[in-house]
Design an enzyme around this catalytic site. Sequence first.
Site, mmCIF file in Angstrom:
data_model
loop_
_atom_site.group_PDB
_atom_site.id
_atom_site.type_symbol
_atom_site.label_atom_id
_atom_site.label_comp_id
_atom_site.label_asym_id
_atom_site.label_seq_id
_atom_site.Cartn_x
_atom_site.Cartn_y
_atom_site.Cartn_z
ATOM 1 N N HIS A 138 -3.013 -1.051 6.663
ATOM 2 C CA HIS A 138 -3.622 -2.230 6.053
ATOM 3 C C HIS A 138 -3.450 -2.126 4.538
ATOM 4 O O HIS A 138 -4.419 -2.123 3.782
ATOM 5 C CB HIS A 138 -5.091 -2.349 6.453
ATOM 6 C CG HIS A 138 -5.628 -3.748 6.353
ATOM 7 N ND1 HIS A 138 -6.246 -4.397 7.402
ATOM 8 C CD2 HIS A 138 -5.635 -4.634 5.330
ATOM 9 C CE1 HIS A 138 -6.618 -5.609 7.026
ATOM 10 N NE2 HIS A 138 -6.264 -5.769 5.768
ATOM 11 N N TYR A 169 -6.407 -18.500 8.398
ATOM 12 C CA TYR A 169 -7.453 -18.914 7.458
ATOM 13 C C TYR A 169 -7.378 -20.387 7.040
ATOM 14 O O TYR A 169 -8.402 -21.029 6.858
ATOM 15 C CB TYR A 169 -7.423 -18.032 6.210
ATOM 16 C CG TYR A 169 -7.881 -16.630 6.506
ATOM 17 C CD1 TYR A 169 -9.230 -16.310 6.513
ATOM 18 C CD2 TYR A 169 -6.971 -15.623 6.824
ATOM 19 C CE1 TYR A 169 -9.672 -15.030 6.810
ATOM 20 C CE2 TYR A 169 -7.400 -14.341 7.125
ATOM 21 C CZ TYR A 169 -8.749 -14.051 7.116
ATOM 22 O OH TYR A 169 -9.181 -12.785 7.430
ATOM 23 N N TRP A 226 -13.601 -11.983 10.499
ATOM 24 C CA TRP A 226 -13.416 -11.286 9.231
ATOM 25 C C TRP A 226 -14.523 -11.761 8.309
ATOM 26 O O TRP A 226 -14.568 -12.918 7.963
ATOM 27 C CB TRP A 226 -12.048 -11.565 8.608
ATOM 28 C CG TRP A 226 -11.905 -10.757 7.356
ATOM 29 C CD1 TRP A 226 -12.279 -11.131 6.093
ATOM 30 C CD2 TRP A 226 -11.425 -9.413 7.263
ATOM 31 N NE1 TRP A 226 -12.064 -10.103 5.222
ATOM 32 C CE2 TRP A 226 -11.538 -9.033 5.904
ATOM 33 C CE3 TRP A 226 -10.920 -8.501 8.178
ATOM 34 C CZ2 TRP A 226 -11.156 -7.774 5.448
ATOM 35 C CZ3 TRP A 226 -10.537 -7.251 7.727
ATOM 36 C CH2 TRP A 226 -10.659 -6.893 6.378
ATOM 37 N N ASN A 285 -0.751 -4.535 9.413
ATOM 38 C CA ASN A 285 -1.534 -5.735 9.163
ATOM 39 C C ASN A 285 -0.780 -6.616 8.174
ATOM 40 O O ASN A 285 -0.452 -6.190 7.069
ATOM 41 C CB ASN A 285 -2.896 -5.388 8.553
ATOM 42 C CG ASN A 285 -3.692 -6.648 8.216
ATOM 43 O OD1 ASN A 285 -4.230 -7.303 9.101
ATOM 44 N ND2 ASN A 285 -3.741 -7.012 6.937
ATOM 45 N N GLU A 286 -0.477 -7.838 8.612
ATOM 46 C CA GLU A 286 0.077 -8.862 7.739
ATOM 47 C C GLU A 286 1.272 -8.396 6.910
ATOM 48 O O GLU A 286 1.219 -8.321 5.673
ATOM 49 C CB GLU A 286 -1.012 -9.406 6.820
ATOM 50 C CG GLU A 286 -2.164 -10.030 7.581
ATOM 51 C CD GLU A 286 -3.237 -10.626 6.674
ATOM 52 O OE1 GLU A 286 -4.092 -11.352 7.202
ATOM 53 O OE2 GLU A 286 -3.205 -10.367 5.448
ATOM 54 N N GLU A 310 -8.198 -11.755 12.820
ATOM 55 C CA GLU A 310 -8.996 -12.112 11.649
ATOM 56 C C GLU A 310 -9.162 -13.617 11.598
ATOM 57 O O GLU A 310 -8.199 -14.369 11.773
ATOM 58 C CB GLU A 310 -8.344 -11.678 10.329
ATOM 59 C CG GLU A 310 -8.366 -10.198 10.047
ATOM 60 C CD GLU A 310 -7.752 -9.868 8.688
ATOM 61 O OE1 GLU A 310 -7.787 -10.747 7.773
ATOM 62 O OE2 GLU A 310 -7.220 -8.765 8.536
ATOM 63 N N GLU A 343 -12.245 -7.569 -2.121
ATOM 64 C CA GLU A 343 -11.316 -8.606 -1.671
ATOM 65 C C GLU A 343 -10.034 -8.599 -2.513
ATOM 66 O O GLU A 343 -9.686 -9.566 -3.187
ATOM 67 C CB GLU A 343 -12.011 -9.977 -1.696
ATOM 68 C CG GLU A 343 -11.204 -11.142 -1.169
ATOM 69 C CD GLU A 343 -10.429 -10.833 0.105
ATOM 70 O OE1 GLU A 343 -9.236 -11.190 0.159
ATOM 71 O OE2 GLU A 343 -10.995 -10.240 1.030
ATOM 72 N N TRP A 344 -9.366 -7.450 -2.518
ATOM 73 C CA TRP A 344 -8.056 -7.293 -3.142
ATOM 74 C C TRP A 344 -8.048 -7.817 -4.580
ATOM 75 O O TRP A 344 -8.861 -7.378 -5.377
ATOM 76 C CB TRP A 344 -6.969 -7.905 -2.256
ATOM 77 C CG TRP A 344 -7.022 -7.358 -0.852
ATOM 78 C CD1 TRP A 344 -7.382 -8.043 0.279
ATOM 79 C CD2 TRP A 344 -6.771 -6.014 -0.414
ATOM 80 N NE1 TRP A 344 -7.365 -7.218 1.375
ATOM 81 C CE2 TRP A 344 -6.993 -5.969 0.991
ATOM 82 C CE3 TRP A 344 -6.395 -4.845 -1.081
ATOM 83 C CZ2 TRP A 344 -6.834 -4.805 1.731
ATOM 84 C CZ3 TRP A 344 -6.232 -3.672 -0.334
ATOM 85 C CH2 TRP A 344 -6.448 -3.666 1.049
ATOM 86 N N GLN A 370 -10.857 -1.578 1.619
ATOM 87 C CA GLN A 370 -11.839 -2.596 1.274
ATOM 88 C C GLN A 370 -13.277 -2.128 1.463
ATOM 89 O O GLN A 370 -14.190 -2.723 0.885
ATOM 90 C CB GLN A 370 -11.587 -3.859 2.092
ATOM 91 C CG GLN A 370 -10.265 -4.531 1.724
ATOM 92 C CD GLN A 370 -10.019 -5.802 2.494
ATOM 93 O OE1 GLN A 370 -9.394 -5.785 3.545
ATOM 94 N NE2 GLN A 370 -10.518 -6.921 1.994
#
EC number: 3.2.1.21
Length: 471
Positions: free
Chosen positions: A148, A321, A423, A192-193, A377, A430-431, A48
Site C-alpha cells: 500500500h 470514490y 474506507w 493497492n491501486e 474501499e 491522508e497522504w 496511514q
Amino acid sequence: MTHDIAASPHAAPTAPSATLEGDAFTPSPDSALWRRDFLLGAATASYQIEGAVAEDGRLPSIWDTFSATPGKVLAGDTGAVACDHYHRWEGDLDLLEALNFEAYRFSIAWPRVMDASGRPNAKGIGFYRRLLERLKEKGIQTFATLYHWDLPQHLQDRGGWLNRDTAYRFADYADLMSREFSGLVDAWMTLNEPWCSAYLGYGNGHHAPGLAQARYATQAMHHLLLGHGLAVAALRANDPHSAKGIVANVGRGTPDSDSPADRTAARRFEVQHNAWILDPLFKGEYPAELFELWPGTEPLVLDGDMQTIAAPLDFLGINYYFRTHVKSDGAHGFVEVPLAGVERTQMGWEVYPDGLRDLLVGFRRTYENLPPVYITENGMASDDRVRDGQVDDAQRISFLKRHLAAVDAAIKAGVDVRGYFVWSLLDNFEWAFGYERRFGVVHVDYGTQMRTPKRSAELIARFIAERGARV
C-alpha cells in the site's frame, strides 16, 4: 486510500435503487446485503495508521522521505505518529470487534519486515503475527495487502519501480510473508491501486517518490504488474488455501455532450484509469488506445511478462470514490469539466453512486474471465467534529447507504460481488492532504489518540448485528 488529485464537481447523481432508506441501514427484503456470505468489513493501510516509523528495525519508506520534504504534504504532516496503531493495535481490534465488522483489510509495511539485504526482521514480523492471530481469535476474516505504497527507500535509491529488479524484490517479499503467515491470511492482495503508484508517483509527482513523466508512469506500471504476477506465484506456492487478488482504483468517466469527440474523451478517461490495469490482468495486453493518449510511452516488455501478469486470480478488489465529467481537449485526450450545484465531499469529489454500479456491470461485460469482486474501499472525507462526545456524520451515512445500494443493484444485474469494505476504520494520514481530511467511521483525536465511533459506525454495527440475528 485512492488518489489525491482534486476532482471537479460533476453532474448530480441519481440513486441506483432505493434499497436503503431512513436513518438506519435497512435494505429491502430482497437485497443481497442480507446474505450472510456477503462480507462487511473495514479497511486501513500501514503508513496511514501505524506510526512508529523508526522502531523495532523498521527502515525508511518513500513516504517517510516524501512527507518530510517541505511543500509535499499539507501542513507539513507526516506519518511518523499517525494513529499510533503500532502501539494501540489491541484496542483498535477490540473496536473493530465491537462494531461487528466481519473482516479487516490492512496492509503490511514492507520496510518493517525485511532489512536492506532482504533478511527477515523478526520484530516487525512478530507485530503482524500477533495482529493476525488476534483477528483469528475474534473470528474476523483477514485481508492482507502486501503493498500500500510504502516502498522501502533503499529500493527507491536504486530506481524504485522504474528498476525491473524491484519486481523481483517484491516477489521475494511476498514469498517471505506467505511463508511466515501461511494459514493466518484469508485473502492476500498484492498491490493497492497501482494506478496511484504509477501515475501519481511517477507521472505527475503528486505522490511519493514525486517523479513526473508519462514515460516513467507506464514503465513503473509494467514493473508493478510484473511484481504482482511474480508475487501471485509465490503466494500460491506457500499459502494454497488463501485467496489471491489485487486491488484497483477505478474511475467513471462521463462525456460533457453526446458529440463523438466527447464520447471518445470519456472512453479514453476510462482507458487511462481502468483498462490500463485491467486489460493486462484479464486480457494479457495493454490497451493500444492508451498509447494514442500518451504517444511514445510504451514500456519495455520482455518475453513472458504479459503471461506472468495475467496469472489467474481468485478475486478482484475494486476501490471507488467518484466520477469525472470530461470533454475532448481537441486532440487525443480529455479535460475535466467543472459543474456547479452538485453534492461533494471534503475532497471536492462528487458523490455519484451510479458510477460504481455502471463500472461493475461494464467490467463483467468486458472481461469474460472476471473473478469474484470485493469492494475493497469506498467512503468519503468530511470535516467531522466531536460534540458532546458524539460525531454525527450525516453525509457519510447517506453516502454509504447509496453506494451499498449501488452494489446491490450490480449484484442483481449479475455481477459476483462478495463483500464491501468501508474506507476507513479510523481517521488517518491522508497522504498529500495530511490529517485535514477525515475518512474514518471512527474519529481520532490526533493529540490524545482518543477514538470516538461516529454515528455511521454505530449504524453499520447495528445492521450487521440485525443481519446476524436473522440467520
